[in-house]
Design a protein around this motif. Structure first.
Motif, mmCIF file in Angstrom:
data_model
loop_
_atom_site.group_PDB
_atom_site.id
_atom_site.type_symbol
_atom_site.label_atom_id
_atom_site.label_comp_id
_atom_site.label_asym_id
_atom_site.label_seq_id
_atom_site.Cartn_x
_atom_site.Cartn_y
_atom_site.Cartn_z
ATOM 1 N N TRP A 7 -3.065 3.795 -6.915
ATOM 2 C CA TRP A 7 -2.262 4.272 -5.784
ATOM 3 C C TRP A 7 -1.110 3.314 -5.489
ATOM 4 N N ILE A 8 -1.413 2.014 -5.472
ATOM 5 C CA ILE A 8 -0.385 1.015 -5.185
ATOM 6 C C ILE A 8 0.710 1.056 -6.237
ATOM 7 N N LYS A 9 0.303 1.154 -7.509
ATOM 8 C CA LYS A 9 1.303 1.232 -8.579
ATOM 9 C C LYS A 9 2.166 2.480 -8.424
ATOM 10 N N LYS A 10 1.555 3.589 -8.026
ATOM 11 C CA LYS A 10 2.324 4.814 -7.836
ATOM 12 C C LYS A 10 3.304 4.668 -6.684
ATOM 13 N N ALA A 11 2.859 4.022 -5.607
ATOM 14 C CA ALA A 11 3.745 3.800 -4.464
ATOM 15 C C ALA A 11 4.929 2.926 -4.862
ATOM 16 N N GLN A 12 4.677 1.926 -5.701
ATOM 17 C CA GLN A 12 5.735 1.022 -6.126
ATOM 18 C C GLN A 12 6.665 1.657 -7.159
ATOM 19 N N LYS A 13 6.191 2.691 -7.839
ATOM 20 C CA LYS A 13 6.995 3.348 -8.874
ATOM 21 C C LYS A 13 7.580 4.678 -8.379
ATOM 22 N N LYS A 14 7.698 4.800 -7.091
ATOM 23 C CA LYS A 14 8.178 6.055 -6.516
ATOM 24 C C LYS A 14 9.542 6.455 -7.076
ATOM 25 N N TYR A 15 10.399 5.447 -7.316
ATOM 26 C CA TYR A 15 11.730 5.744 -7.835
ATOM 27 C C TYR A 15 11.665 6.377 -9.218
ATOM 28 N N VAL A 30 -5.881 11.280 5.682
ATOM 29 C CA VAL A 30 -5.378 12.238 4.684
ATOM 30 C C VAL A 30 -4.991 11.507 3.394
ATOM 31 N N ILE A 31 -4.347 10.356 3.544
ATOM 32 C CA ILE A 31 -3.951 9.580 2.370
ATOM 33 C C ILE A 31 -5.182 9.107 1.595
ATOM 34 N N VAL A 32 -6.227 8.701 2.321
ATOM 35 C CA VAL A 32 -7.450 8.244 1.663
ATOM 36 C C VAL A 32 -8.002 9.318 0.737
ATOM 37 N N GLU A 33 -7.980 10.557 1.194
ATOM 38 C CA GLU A 33 -8.475 11.662 0.363
ATOM 39 C C GLU A 33 -7.635 11.828 -0.899
ATOM 40 N N LYS A 34 -6.363 11.500 -0.799
ATOM 41 C CA LYS A 34 -5.503 11.561 -1.985
ATOM 42 C C LYS A 34 -5.813 10.425 -2.957
ATOM 43 N N ILE A 35 -6.149 9.261 -2.427
ATOM 44 C CA ILE A 35 -6.439 8.112 -3.284
ATOM 45 C C ILE A 35 -7.751 8.312 -4.047
ATOM 46 N N ASP A 36 -8.718 8.955 -3.397
ATOM 47 C CA ASP A 36 -10.045 9.190 -3.985
ATOM 48 C C ASP A 36 -9.930 10.248 -5.076
ATOM 49 N N PHE A 92 0.816 -1.215 0.000
ATOM 50 C CA PHE A 92 0.000 0.000 0.000
ATOM 51 C C PHE A 92 0.847 1.262 0.000
ATOM 52 N N LEU A 93 2.008 1.203 0.664
ATOM 53 C CA LEU A 93 2.810 2.410 0.858
ATOM 54 C C LEU A 93 4.145 2.392 0.136
ATOM 55 N N ASP A 153 -15.389 11.488 -4.851
ATOM 56 C CA ASP A 153 -16.799 11.129 -4.672
ATOM 57 C C ASP A 153 -17.070 10.504 -3.308
ATOM 58 N N GLY A 154 -16.037 10.450 -2.467
ATOM 59 C CA GLY A 154 -16.197 9.903 -1.130
ATOM 60 C C GLY A 154 -15.967 8.407 -1.036
ATOM 61 N N PHE A 155 -15.581 7.794 -2.156
ATOM 62 C CA PHE A 155 -15.346 6.353 -2.162
ATOM 63 C C PHE A 155 -13.999 6.052 -2.808
ATOM 64 N N VAL A 156 -13.385 4.966 -2.358
ATOM 65 C CA VAL A 156 -12.152 4.457 -2.961
ATOM 66 C C VAL A 156 -12.491 3.147 -3.657
ATOM 67 N N THR A 157 -12.287 3.100 -4.946
ATOM 68 C CA THR A 157 -12.593 1.911 -5.736
ATOM 69 C C THR A 157 -11.342 1.044 -5.907
ATOM 70 N N GLU A 158 -11.539 -0.158 -6.427
ATOM 71 C CA GLU A 158 -10.398 -1.019 -6.728
ATOM 72 C C GLU A 158 -9.463 -0.352 -7.734
ATOM 73 N N VAL A 159 -10.052 0.330 -8.702
ATOM 74 C CA VAL A 159 -9.242 0.998 -9.729
ATOM 75 C C VAL A 159 -8.375 2.080 -9.094
ATOM 76 N N GLU A 160 -8.958 2.872 -8.196
ATOM 77 C CA GLU A 160 -8.195 3.936 -7.537
ATOM 78 C C GLU A 160 -7.124 3.354 -6.618
ATOM 79 N N LEU A 161 -7.467 2.266 -5.923
ATOM 80 C CA LEU A 161 -6.481 1.617 -5.058
ATOM 81 C C LEU A 161 -5.330 1.038 -5.878
#
Length: 315
Positions: free
Chosen positions: A96-104, A75-81, A52-53, A85-93
């Motif tokens: 986010w995970i791909k972005k966390a893994q591609k931080k470099y 705070v992180i949840v608001e960034k993922i959404d 996740f991170l 719309d107030g919800f985090v979907t599988e697509v948004e998650l």
């Protein structure tokens, strides 16, 4: 400033064997694992935290209380959404995970951004990139260093245009990231395959035959006998790379080789996080559902991203 090395060594996770001819040059791009830990929720959620991170960032929640962990996760949840719309979907998650893994990758882009954004307008035009990268060549179109800069510049312009999705010859941060790291973007796969084939297809017939395939990864000039892995690669070519058994790889076969459709770890983890946290089983997560399962997402851990938010007083 001399930026030419950037262009000379575009690497699709390629390791160049310049010192030892028996070393193998690898062109296949695989996603890095989400975590080095075992994914066993019965033993703990360390894998999920890393996924996740990001593995390097996950440790920075270690000394936080549950209350502080929840607050920062909120705070992180608001960034993922992304659509707010107030919800985090599988697509948004998954994103986010791909972005966390591609931080470099994003860190690499940030380092180069200031070199190419000459007028500091928050965008990089093809003209800016060309002038910074090829300025010396433009002044002296016949250098004697052995490099074909005209060809290199034409390839760069072609890739820049492919990354520039709105066609305005100006790249924003995401488009510039796609230009520098095309293997990470679905719409750039064509250019990755095209450049790879241009590099390997020595006879210019539009295909990669066995000799070209082996010759790209193995320098046999100083070797009396081929190392064992070369024989293995010959078998790989015949049995798996050349799917239609015509003795050569076309573009589709080359795509399958260098950008294989592996198991999508980020998608699987996103589905897992939603499944474990979705109390009302509507297929998406609200903030309350995520915070109720905060230990699954962060436990007592956070991210450099979270620390950056602290530094900017967003918490």
């Amino acid at each position: 400033m001399e930026i030419r090395p950037l262009l000379m060594c575009f690497a699709l996770c390629v390791v160049y064997a310049t010192s030892k001819p028996t070393e193998k040059k690898e062109r296949i791009h695989h996603d890095a694992p989400l975590s080095s830990r075992e994914h066993d929720d019965a033993q703990g959620f360390d894998y999920d935290h890393d996924a996740f991170l990001g593995q390097k960032e996950a440790k920075s929640f270690d000394d936080l209380s549950p209350e502080e962990s929840k607050r920062r996760l909120g705070v992180i949840v608001e960034k993922i959404d992304g659509d707010s719309d107030g919800f985090v979907t599988e697509v948004e998650l998954k994103a986010w995970i791909k972005k966390a893994q591609k931080k470099y990758i994003y860190e690499n882009v940030d380092r180069q951004w200031k070199d190419f954004d000459v007028n500091n307008d928050g965008m990089i035009s093809w003209e800016e990139y060309r002038n910074v990268t090829y300025g010396t060549y433009l002044d002296d179109p016949e250098p004697d260093d052995g490099y074909n800069y005209q060809h290199m510049m034409a390839r760069d312009e072609r890739r820049f245009k492919m990354a520039d999705q709105n066609g305005d010859q100006i790249a924003n941060k995401e488009e510039f990231t796609a230009f520098l790291h095309p293997e990470e973007y679905d719409h750039m796969k064509h250019i990755v395959v095209l450049e790879t084939m241009e590099d390997i297809d020595k006879n210019g017939d539009g295909f990669i035959d066995l000799n070209e395939y082996i010759g790209d990864m193995y320098n046999h000039e100083d070797e009396m006998e081929e190392p064992d892995w070369v024989a293995t690669e010959r078998e790989q070519f015949s049995e798996f790379r050349d799917k239609n058994k015509d003795g050569k790889m076309d573009r589709e076969e080359t795509l399958d080789w260098i950008l294989p459709s592996d198991y999508d770890h980020a998608e699987a983890e996103a589905k897992h996080l939603v499944y474990e946290s979705d109390l009302n089983k509507d297929g998406k997560l609200n903030k309350e559902e995520i915070l109720n399962k905060y230990d699954l997402f962060v436990g007592s851990q956070a991210t450099d991203f979270g620390e950056a938010l602290v530094r900017h007083d967003e918490f």
